[in-house]
Design an enzyme around this catalytic site. Structure first.
Site, PDB file in Angstrom:
ATOM      1  N   HIS A  71       0.828  -1.207   0.000  1.00  0.00           N
ATOM      2  CA  HIS A  71       0.000   0.000   0.000  1.00  0.00           C
ATOM      3  C   HIS A  71       0.859   1.252   0.000  1.00  0.00           C
ATOM      4  O   HIS A  71       1.908   1.328   0.635  1.00  0.00           O
ATOM      5  CB  HIS A  71      -0.989   0.002   1.168  1.00  0.00           C
ATOM      6  CG  HIS A  71      -0.394   0.201   2.529  1.00  0.00           C
ATOM      7  ND1 HIS A  71      -0.221   1.447   3.088  1.00  0.00           N
ATOM      8  CD2 HIS A  71       0.037  -0.685   3.453  1.00  0.00           C
ATOM      9  CE1 HIS A  71       0.287   1.320   4.296  1.00  0.00           C
ATOM     10  NE2 HIS A  71       0.458   0.035   4.544  1.00  0.00           N
ATOM     11  N   ASP A 188       6.318   2.721   6.031  1.00  0.00           N
ATOM     12  CA  ASP A 188       5.086   1.933   6.036  1.00  0.00           C
ATOM     13  C   ASP A 188       4.105   2.638   5.107  1.00  0.00           C
ATOM     14  O   ASP A 188       3.527   3.666   5.474  1.00  0.00           O
ATOM     15  CB  ASP A 188       4.544   1.847   7.462  1.00  0.00           C
ATOM     16  CG  ASP A 188       3.163   1.223   7.555  1.00  0.00           C
ATOM     17  OD1 ASP A 188       2.768   0.501   6.623  1.00  0.00           O
ATOM     18  OD2 ASP A 188       2.470   1.474   8.563  1.00  0.00           O
ATOM     19  N   GLU A 222      -5.206   1.320   2.643  1.00  0.00           N
ATOM     20  CA  GLU A 222      -4.913   0.331   3.681  1.00  0.00           C
ATOM     21  C   GLU A 222      -4.958   0.917   5.078  1.00  0.00           C
ATOM     22  O   GLU A 222      -5.452   0.285   6.021  1.00  0.00           O
ATOM     23  CB  GLU A 222      -3.536  -0.290   3.420  1.00  0.00           C
ATOM     24  CG  GLU A 222      -3.247  -1.543   4.246  1.00  0.00           C
ATOM     25  CD  GLU A 222      -2.642  -1.264   5.619  1.00  0.00           C
ATOM     26  OE1 GLU A 222      -2.550  -2.215   6.431  1.00  0.00           O
ATOM     27  OE2 GLU A 222      -2.268  -0.097   5.894  1.00  0.00           O
ATOM     28  N   GLU A 223      -4.438   2.125   5.255  1.00  0.00           N
ATOM     29  CA  GLU A 223      -4.352   2.706   6.592  1.00  0.00           C
ATOM     30  C   GLU A 223      -5.727   2.965   7.217  1.00  0.00           C
ATOM     31  O   GLU A 223      -5.828   3.151   8.434  1.00  0.00           O
ATOM     32  CB  GLU A 223      -3.547   4.013   6.563  1.00  0.00           C
ATOM     33  CG  GLU A 223      -2.075   3.857   6.223  1.00  0.00           C
ATOM     34  CD  GLU A 223      -1.264   3.162   7.307  1.00  0.00           C
ATOM     35  OE1 GLU A 223      -1.855   2.808   8.351  1.00  0.00           O
ATOM     36  OE2 GLU A 223      -0.059   2.960   7.110  1.00  0.00           O
ATOM     37  N   ASP A 243       4.136  -5.965   3.563  1.00  0.00           N
ATOM     38  CA  ASP A 243       3.979  -4.846   4.491  1.00  0.00           C
ATOM     39  C   ASP A 243       5.019  -4.976   5.593  1.00  0.00           C
ATOM     40  O   ASP A 243       5.641  -6.022   5.765  1.00  0.00           O
ATOM     41  CB  ASP A 243       2.560  -4.838   5.069  1.00  0.00           C
ATOM     42  CG  ASP A 243       2.068  -3.436   5.419  1.00  0.00           C
ATOM     43  OD1 ASP A 243       2.922  -2.569   5.680  1.00  0.00           O
ATOM     44  OD2 ASP A 243       0.839  -3.226   5.443  1.00  0.00           O
ATOM     45  N   HIS A 323       4.712   4.153  12.415  1.00  0.00           N
ATOM     46  CA  HIS A 323       3.746   5.244  12.548  1.00  0.00           C
ATOM     47  C   HIS A 323       4.336   6.467  13.255  1.00  0.00           C
ATOM     48  O   HIS A 323       3.604   7.301  13.773  1.00  0.00           O
ATOM     49  CB  HIS A 323       2.455   4.769  13.238  1.00  0.00           C
ATOM     50  CG  HIS A 323       1.593   3.929  12.342  1.00  0.00           C
ATOM     51  ND1 HIS A 323       0.286   3.624  12.639  1.00  0.00           N
ATOM     52  CD2 HIS A 323       1.839   3.339  11.143  1.00  0.00           C
ATOM     53  CE1 HIS A 323      -0.226   2.883  11.671  1.00  0.00           C
ATOM     54  NE2 HIS A 323       0.710   2.696  10.748  1.00  0.00           N
TER      55      HIS A 323
END
Length: 350
Positions: A71, A188, A222-223, A243, A323
């Site tokens: 993603h 990410d 995706e998030e 991922d 994150h």
């Protein structure tokens, strides 16, 4: 065949991807870039109604397919409120905490396509004024965007074209060190996206025959939970989410190996397909770790939840400080690239 990984080209592509703002819901520019690359490489692709891109490379067996997804959408925010002072309150996009973006520079993306820069700060940042500067909760009520313009009221900010609902992206601060580390926001999952795209490019150049028709699904939601759960070809039997591996206390994953996920918050991944990935790593002398991610979900688990009858698994490079301001190492990128290549050439799991 040993996969010839082009490190410098991969890092260059990764840098380019992370520097294109693409918070979930505002991914048009990065998807345009990916479409342009696939066109340049003469790879067939389609764009879904949700804006994802699915590239397809035909294989020897065209009745049984496999799919790999990464993603390209990232964490971000939206303007929740324009305060009387002219500063902005935020609503977060994606699962992260305000402390992860405190002090970060950002861009507000206006409706006309232009941007205004700013910085995300605690309202009580000035220690010479606020006694609770260190203890105040980092929350939606206390955090704000300080705009880099002379605008001191709601009307003045609106006069600049900034409105509630405008997207806010964070400066990635990409850096590749001489010691092999890559530091940036949004590794990410743009690290995995760069690896998947580099594999597609390599296959398009070498014309290496894949055993099965293989789809490379670049997801853009995706998030927020629903990136790769639709538009999956009916012939797909195996679905791999490429991922990040999550690093921290109690985890096996690190920044130097490929991380294979056995279970996340959605439950165990397909046992046979996970063991197949482990066997491929062992057979090809690829450094790997097997791990469980307790607070994690993927496009593969989203596809299972949506009711698709597929075998699903997950692997990717290990990413430190997920994150937040993230980091990985070229060793991990190389190991993930090698497992990607070994997998697309391997037999299906029975």
């Amino acid at each position: 065949m040993t996969y010839q990984w082009n490190q410098s080209e991969t890092i260059e592509l990764l840098k380019e991807l992370v520097e294109i703002p693409s918070p979930s819901g505002y991914t048009m520019d990065v998807m345009t870039k990916i479409s342009a690359l696939l066109t340049q490489w003469n790879v067939e692709y389609k764009t879904t109604h949700k804006g994802a891109v699915i590239a397809t490379i035909p294989g020897e067996n065209q009745k049984q397919h496999r799919l790999l997804t990464a993603h390209v959408d990232t964490l971000g925010a939206m303007v929740k409120e324009i305060k009387p002072s002219g500063r902005l309150k935020l609503s977060l996009v994606g699962g992260f905490k305000f402390n992860a973006i405190e002090g970060e520079n950002c861009l507000i993306h206006k409706a006309d396509g232009s941007t205004v820069s700013g910085t995300i700060l605690l309202h009580q940042t000035t220690v010479h004024v606020y006694k609770d500067a260190g203890t105040a909760e980092r929350s939606a009520d206390n955090m704000e965007v300080r705009l880099d313009v002379k605008a001191f009221s709601k009307d003045e900010v609106r006069g600049l074209g900034i409105e509630v609902g405008d997207f806010v992206s964070f400066q990635p601060r990409f850096e590749a060190t001489a010691s092999g580390y890559v530091k940036s926001r949004h590794l990410d999952d743009k690290a995995s996206t760069a690896l998947v795209l580099q594999l597609v490019k390599k296959l398009s150049e070498t014309k290496e025959q894949l055993p099965y028709t293989t789809h490379f699904y670049i997801s853009n939601n995706e998030e927020i939970g629903y990136g790769g759960n639709a538009s999956i070809p009916l012939e797909t039997q195996e679905y791999i989410a490429v991922d990040m591996g999550a690093i921290g206390d109690g985890q096996e994953s690190d920044e130097y190996t490929v991380s294979i996920c056995a279970k996340d918050s959605s439950g165990p991944y397909h046992y046979g397909l996970t063991r197949h990935l482990i066997a491929l790593a062992q057979t090809n002398s690829i450094d790997y770790k097997v791990d469980i991610y307790p607070y994690y979900g993927s496009d593969a688990s989203a596809a299972i939840s949506a009711g698709h009858d597929i075998k699903h698994a997950l692997f990717g490079p290990g990413i430190e400080a997920s994150h937040s301001y993230e980091r990985t190492h070229t060793d991990s990128l190389k190991a993930a690239a090698a497992l990607l290549h070994a997998y697309v050439l391997s037999p299906l799991v029975s």
